[in-house]
Design a protein around this motif. Structure first.
Motif, PDB file in Angstrom:
ATOM      1  N   TRP A 123      -7.424  -1.520  11.138  1.00  0.00           N
ATOM      2  CA  TRP A 123      -7.520  -2.923  11.516  1.00  0.00           C
ATOM      3  C   TRP A 123      -6.913  -3.182  12.891  1.00  0.00           C
ATOM      4  O   TRP A 123      -6.951  -4.315  13.385  1.00  0.00           O
TER       5      TRP A 123
ATOM      6  N   HIS B 117      -4.533   6.886  -2.829  1.00  0.00           N
ATOM      7  CA  HIS B 117      -4.048   5.706  -2.123  1.00  0.00           C
ATOM      8  C   HIS B 117      -4.033   4.524  -3.101  1.00  0.00           C
ATOM      9  O   HIS B 117      -4.991   4.328  -3.848  1.00  0.00           O
TER      10      HIS B 117
ATOM     11  N   SER C 249       0.851  -1.191   0.000  1.00  0.00           N
ATOM     12  CA  SER C 249       0.000   0.000   0.000  1.00  0.00           C
ATOM     13  C   SER C 249       0.883   1.235   0.000  1.00  0.00           C
ATOM     14  O   SER C 249       1.915   1.245   0.671  1.00  0.00           O
TER      15      SER C 249
ATOM     16  N   SER D 218      -9.335   3.315   3.574  1.00  0.00           N
ATOM     17  CA  SER D 218      -8.760   2.253   4.404  1.00  0.00           C
ATOM     18  C   SER D 218      -9.322   2.331   5.805  1.00  0.00           C
ATOM     19  O   SER D 218      -9.608   3.400   6.319  1.00  0.00           O
TER      20      SER D 218
ATOM     21  N   THR E 157     -12.201  -8.580   3.367  1.00  0.00           N
ATOM     22  CA  THR E 157     -10.863  -8.131   3.786  1.00  0.00           C
ATOM     23  C   THR E 157     -10.775  -6.615   3.838  1.00  0.00           C
ATOM     24  O   THR E 157      -9.764  -6.068   4.286  1.00  0.00           O
TER      25      THR E 157
ATOM     26  N   ARG F 232     -14.858  -0.642  -0.301  1.00  0.00           N
ATOM     27  CA  ARG F 232     -14.321   0.705  -0.076  1.00  0.00           C
ATOM     28  C   ARG F 232     -15.283   1.757  -0.617  1.00  0.00           C
ATOM     29  O   ARG F 232     -15.481   2.817  -0.023  1.00  0.00           O
TER      30      ARG F 232
ATOM     31  N   ARG G 104      -3.443 -10.745   6.257  1.00  0.00           N
ATOM     32  CA  ARG G 104      -4.715 -10.104   5.932  1.00  0.00           C
ATOM     33  C   ARG G 104      -5.859 -10.861   6.595  1.00  0.00           C
ATOM     34  O   ARG G 104      -6.069 -12.047   6.342  1.00  0.00           O
ATOM     35  N   LEU G 105      -6.589 -10.152   7.442  1.00  0.00           N
ATOM     36  CA  LEU G 105      -7.706 -10.773   8.158  1.00  0.00           C
ATOM     37  C   LEU G 105      -8.977 -10.680   7.330  1.00  0.00           C
ATOM     38  O   LEU G 105      -9.119  -9.775   6.507  1.00  0.00           O
TER      39      LEU G 105
HETATM   40  P1  AMP Z   1      -5.126  -0.913   2.141  1.00  0.00           P
HETATM   41  O1  AMP Z   1      -6.245   0.062   2.155  1.00  0.00           O
HETATM   42  O2  AMP Z   1      -5.527  -2.248   1.591  1.00  0.00           O
HETATM   43  O3  AMP Z   1      -3.930  -0.332   1.469  1.00  0.00           O
HETATM   44  O4  AMP Z   1      -4.716  -1.199   3.649  1.00  0.00           O
HETATM   45  C1  AMP Z   1      -4.122  -0.212   4.439  1.00  0.00           C
HETATM   46  C2  AMP Z   1      -3.510  -0.871   5.642  1.00  0.00           C
HETATM   47  O5  AMP Z   1      -4.525  -1.442   6.459  1.00  0.00           O
HETATM   48  C3  AMP Z   1      -2.600  -2.032   5.287  1.00  0.00           C
HETATM   49  O6  AMP Z   1      -1.303  -1.614   5.057  1.00  0.00           O
HETATM   50  C4  AMP Z   1      -2.719  -2.925   6.483  1.00  0.00           C
HETATM   51  O7  AMP Z   1      -1.879  -2.481   7.498  1.00  0.00           O
HETATM   52  C5  AMP Z   1      -4.129  -2.711   6.942  1.00  0.00           C
HETATM   53  N1  AMP Z   1      -5.059  -3.722   6.401  1.00  0.00           N
HETATM   54  C6  AMP Z   1      -5.810  -3.632   5.282  1.00  0.00           C
HETATM   55  N2  AMP Z   1      -6.561  -4.704   5.115  1.00  0.00           N
HETATM   56  C7  AMP Z   1      -6.305  -5.520   6.143  1.00  0.00           C
HETATM   57  C8  AMP Z   1      -6.792  -6.799   6.531  1.00  0.00           C
HETATM   58  N3  AMP Z   1      -7.704  -7.449   5.817  1.00  0.00           N
HETATM   59  N4  AMP Z   1      -6.284  -7.337   7.650  1.00  0.00           N
HETATM   60  C9  AMP Z   1      -5.364  -6.696   8.387  1.00  0.00           C
HETATM   61  N5  AMP Z   1      -4.893  -5.496   8.086  1.00  0.00           N
HETATM   62  C10 AMP Z   1      -5.347  -4.892   6.978  1.00  0.00           C
END
Ligand code: AMP
Length: 936
Positions: A525, A301, A290, A522, A665, A325, A702-703
């Protein structure tokens, strides 16, 4: 199709010297329709167009050339036909292959002769019709513009689009430029700079990590200026977030040169050092990332999705993530969050999930208002020759025509054309909210990976590639020739790039150092990290609120005419709300959703018949029998902010489940539920279970709290509709990766769904849901059982009055409990207790130990299951239960159907006989048949 403009409606072709411009437009429109479908135009016009066709036939050609008196208006129509031929077929004549192999003969329709226009002199002028050039012009000019537009480095396929306004829009963009893209010097130098970065990184890695797999981008370097142009223009147009999916090829290059991953981090991965101390990790070319970039429109982003080796499966995952999103930021038109998916040519044509995802693209429940697809078309599939073996279509992209997506093929060695069509693709997506495909025709300089020897299987192709200058070299030469830069400056630029890498400096453009981890949509989490499954949470809800809610949900507005059967179900729910009868499954599940909505959570439930429920038990959507109007009572709980969405999905499992995984996710605040029509339908989505649901957290951190409802139960429906294959989930269960539960009462279902949200624990939840229990007279719960308590991982036998007298403990999961309980009730089995294991994984060892401890005199312990011995739960539970029994000097016996290849028998009579046998053995004397194989 256009309505005919009545002012100019002509039932037959005019005769005369020249067509009036208005009539010309009309004739052109008719011509286009005629070419789509000859029967769609008035017969006289069809005859007329037909009379102009067939120029290849000698007699026609003779006629057209031998007749100097051919009326101008007839020539004019032929010119329109000529223009149209280029619009339809010009891409077949485009120079798309950077390897410049012998192109196939362009279609005859692109020749003047075909149209009988070969004798037209340069002094005759024509109205160009809707061709985007000004004034009357010669045929030479028209042909030049057509060739520059359609037969140079861009091959545009769009005439298959149904919407005329979209076609006209694309024509205007393509034809008014006709190959002259008008980029200023700075832009052109910036394109070269990105090509330098793309090539520079590969050279660097090649030298530093000799022979290591990296799936180099070489041959497709234009991908970097392409993506850069896409993000920058997207930012300028107001997009704030991109979710990107891509397979291996070029991924490291995209990560470093676009996302700004630090060279040091990459070096760590090349050297095999773990990213952090959690999880089992994954190879470097699967990793997501990211970052935030600056664009003319402000911060955007970027999120690159984690990706398994199963190439196309990430496509629906990206779509789901984007949809989540978009929902979170209220982006109903897709103006803020956009998916970009980068495909390989062989995979795009080869893998069915591409079609499934395209099919979702305009549906209510799954649309993301358009995806920009980029096919990195290196004209080979690993070692498979694409044209002969990899597909039956001309292009790798033909499947996208099913959704009327424009397909823009472009020669990857023409970087300006690449950037130009990228701008068109982005603008098209933003304007029309639909998918668009860029087919970046390129090649693969190395083998499939760097340890490969591609010449072994593709000797001619690779001989040519060996002698080919790189895309950067070609373009640099061009700009040097035009005086924009010098050879020295370009050598220096490569040096500088390497220097920045050596110094560990980011090499992406416009990277914002201060990443805002909650940029775009985002979510945080943090609260969900490092949680364990065994925390207690009260999942009840006040009984009076539940009663009111159930009554409200079961009472449609005045005058709403329900189907009789549905009316009966809702009447019963009202009675349940009033305490006049116990709750059934449908009522409890509906209440779980209602209570979660009241607590502020969102619900998304999708499946092939989810709004009604395959087994007619849910009725989340009500249909007025007179007007056909549909209402969704759960959306009315908070009409200003409806937080419930139920979707009758397309008939896909793999694509839809992957979408829902992607959604989950990105949406920890939503209960995301996918329901299989019958549990075995999930078989079609096994890749999603293996590659994402069960392993995504361990591989990538990733959760997801994705919930799967899988109808499961041995009720005589035969091999296909009996088993959701719990054994397969249990075989994958480890490291607390998911929850596998088998609730047997409505109250349990209520608490289970509530628990999935109320605990800050986001783990996939696999639920074996019932079929016959939906209506079983004993599978009911009082409202009070929903009001208090929590999900019970093991249910004790409430009928046992004196546990000290119990000699045998039966343990089971799911439906067969009710048959066992009935047998227990009718016979003299007061010495037999039945425990229900309602959560198989994580295995509730402490709770089971506690309950077994209640029966100190028991000396027979039997696992009973409906499923064959080699399926179901037995092989998972036996090694976990046996240690608990060992302290008492006991081992587990098992009563199950005989080992079987298929999940269930097809003959109802055999099924019944098997069940009778199971029940008899469960209560009869233990025999050698009932002892399972020794377990480790
Ligand atoms: P993203 O919007 O996908 O770029 O996610 C931003 C940040 O949120 C990532 O760098 C992770 O630290 C955290 N994150 C996003 N999705 C997850 C997920 N499914 N499980 C855990 N952490 C997440």
């Amino acid at each position: 199709m256009n309505e005919m403009p009545s002012r100019h409606r002509l039932d037959s072709p005019v005769s005369g010297q020249e067509l009036h411009p208005d009539n010309l437009a009309f004739a052109e429109d008719l011509l286009e329709r005629y070419q789509d479908d000859p029967d769609s135009v008035p017969p006289a016009w069809a005859d007329y167009f037909r009379s102009l066709e067939g120029a290849p036939r000698p007699e026609r050609r003779r006629r057209s050339t031998d007749r100097p008196d051919l009326a101008h208006e007839q020539l004019q129509i032929r010119v329109l036909q000529f223009i149209n031929a280029y619009r339809y077929l010009g891409h077949f004549g485009a120079r798309l292959d950077p390897l410049e192999r012998e192109p196939p003969e362009p279609p005859r329709e692109l020749s003047r002769e075909h149209h009988g226009l070969d004798q037209v002199g340069p002094d005759v002028t024509f109205d160009p019709g809707s061709l985007f050039i000004d004034g009357r012009v010669s045929l030479d000019t028209i042909e030049r513009v057509l060739k520059e537009t359609y037969c140079a480095g861009i091959g545009a396929e769009y005439m298959h689009l149904m919407a005329t306004d979209e076609k006209r829009w694309l024509q205007e963009r393509l034809e008014s430029a006709h190959g002259h893209f008008g980029f200023d010097d700075d832009t052109r130098l910036a394109i070269l700079e990105r090509l330098t970065a793309a090539e520079g990184l590969e050279r660097y890695l090649h030298r530093r990590y000799v022979g290591q797999k990296r799936f180099s981008l070489e041959g497709a370097e234009s991908l970097i200026p392409l993506l850069n142009a896409l993000i920058q223009r997207g930012g300028a147009r107001g997009l704030q977030e991109f979710v990107v999916g891509m397979a291996h090829r070029g991924r490291l290059n995209v990560l470093v040169n676009l996302f700004g991953k630090s060279p040091e981090e990459l070096a760590n991965e090349f050297e095999g050092r773990p990213r952090d101390d959690r999880g089992t990790g994954d190879v470097k070319y699967h990793m997501g990332f990211s970052s935030d970039l600056d664009t003319p429109g402000g911060r955007v982003h970027l999120a690159l999705a984690f990706n398994p080796s199963h190439l196309e499966i990430v496509t629906p995952v990206v779509e789901g993530s984007v949809r989540a999103r978009q929902v979170r930021v209220g982006d109903r038109k897709g103006n803020r969050v956009m998916p970009v998916v980068i495909h390989g040519d062989a995979a795009f044509a080869g893998q069915g999930v591409v079609m499934e995802t395209l099919n979702m693209s305009q549906t209510r429940g799954f649309s993301t208002k358009g995806t920009v697809h980029v096919v990195v078309n290196n004209q080979i599939g690993f070692t498979t020759s694409t044209l002969k073996d990899a597909r039956s279509t001309h292009y790798a992209t033909d499947v996208a025509k099913m959704v009327n997506a424009p397909i823009l093929h472009v020669n990857g060695d023409d970087p300006e054309a690449v950037v130009f069509i990228t701008q068109i693709a982005l603008d098209y997506r933003m304007r029309f909210g639909k998918d668009v495909v860029i087919d970046l025709v390129c090649y693969r300089r190395q083998g499939h990976n760097e340890a490969d020897e591609p010449a072994a299987t593709q000797p001619h192709m690779y001989r040519r590639i060996r002698d080919l200058p790189t895309t950067r070299e070609r373009y640099a030469r061009r700009l040097i020739r035009e005086g924009l830069t010098t050879e020295d400056a370009q050598e220096q630029a490569l040096e500088d790039y390497r220097g920045r890498l050596d110094a560990g400096q980011p090499v992406a453009l416009s990277l914002l150092r201060e990443r805002n981890s909650h940029a775009g949509s985002s979510t945080n989490w943090g609260p969900y990290l490092n949680q364990t499954w065994d925390q207690d949470v009260d999942t009840g809800a006040p009984a009076d609120r539940l009663a009111r809610t159930l009554e409200q949900l079961s009472t449609p507005p005045e005058g709403f005419r329900l189907n009789d059967r549905v009316q009966k179900i809702l009447d019963a729910r009202v009675a349940m709300a009033r305490g006049e009868q116990p709750l059934d499954w449908g009522a409890a599940e509906t209440l779980a959703y209602g209570a979660l909505i009241q607590d502020g959570y969102r619900i998304r439930l999708s499946g092939q018949d989810s709004s009604r429920g395959t087994f007619f038990h849910r009725h989340a959507v009500l249909h007025d029998q007179e007007t056909g109007k549909a209402i969704v009572p759960l959306r009315r709980l908070d009409p200003d902010h409806p937080r419930f969405l139920v979707i009758d999905s397309l008939l896909s499992e793999e694509g839809v489940l992957a979408f829902e995984y992607g959604y989950a996710t990105a949406a920890p605040e939503a209960l995301v539920v996918w329901e299989a029509q019958f549990g075995d339908f999930v078989n079609g989505a096994q890749v999603v279970i293996d590659q994402f649901i069960s392993s995504g957290e361990q591989k990538w951190g990733r959760l997801s709290g994705l919930t799967l409802l899988l109808p499961h139960g041995y009720e005589g429906q035969g091999p296909e509709h009996s088993s959701a294959r719990p054994e397969r989930f249990l075989q994958l269960a480890a490291q607390e990766n998911m929850q596998v539960c088998v609730p047997t009462t409505p109250a349990q279902m209520f608490h289970l769904l509530r628990r999935q949200m109320l605990r800050p624990y986001r783990k996939p939840l696999i639920v074996m849901t019932p079929k016959s229990l939906l209506r079983h007279k004993d599978a009911v719960s009082d409202l009070d059982a929903l009001a208090t308590g929590q999900y019970q991982t093991v249910i004790d036998d409430a009928r046992i009055e004196d546990p000290g007298k119990v000699k045998r403990v039966l343990m089971t999961s799911g439906r067969i409990f009710y048959d066992l309980a009935a047998r227990q009730a009718e016979g003299e089995h007061a010495d037999t207790a039945i425990l229900r294991l309602e959560q198989c994984y994580p295995f509730p060892e402490a709770r089971l130990t506690e309950l077994l401890g209640r029966y100190p005199e028991a000396d027979e312990f039997v696992w009973v299951q409906d499923e064959p011995e080699n399926q179901g739960y037995l092989e998972f539970v036996a090694p976990r239960i046996n240690p608990l029994l060992a302290v008492r000097g006991q081992t587990l016996h098992a009563v199950a159907r005989p080992p079987a290849a298929a999940p269930a028998v097809g003959y109802p009579e055999v099924h019944k006989a098997q069940l009778k046998d199971l029940l008899e053995r469960a209560f009869g004397p233990i025999s050698s048949r009932d002892t399972p194989h020794p377990t480790p």
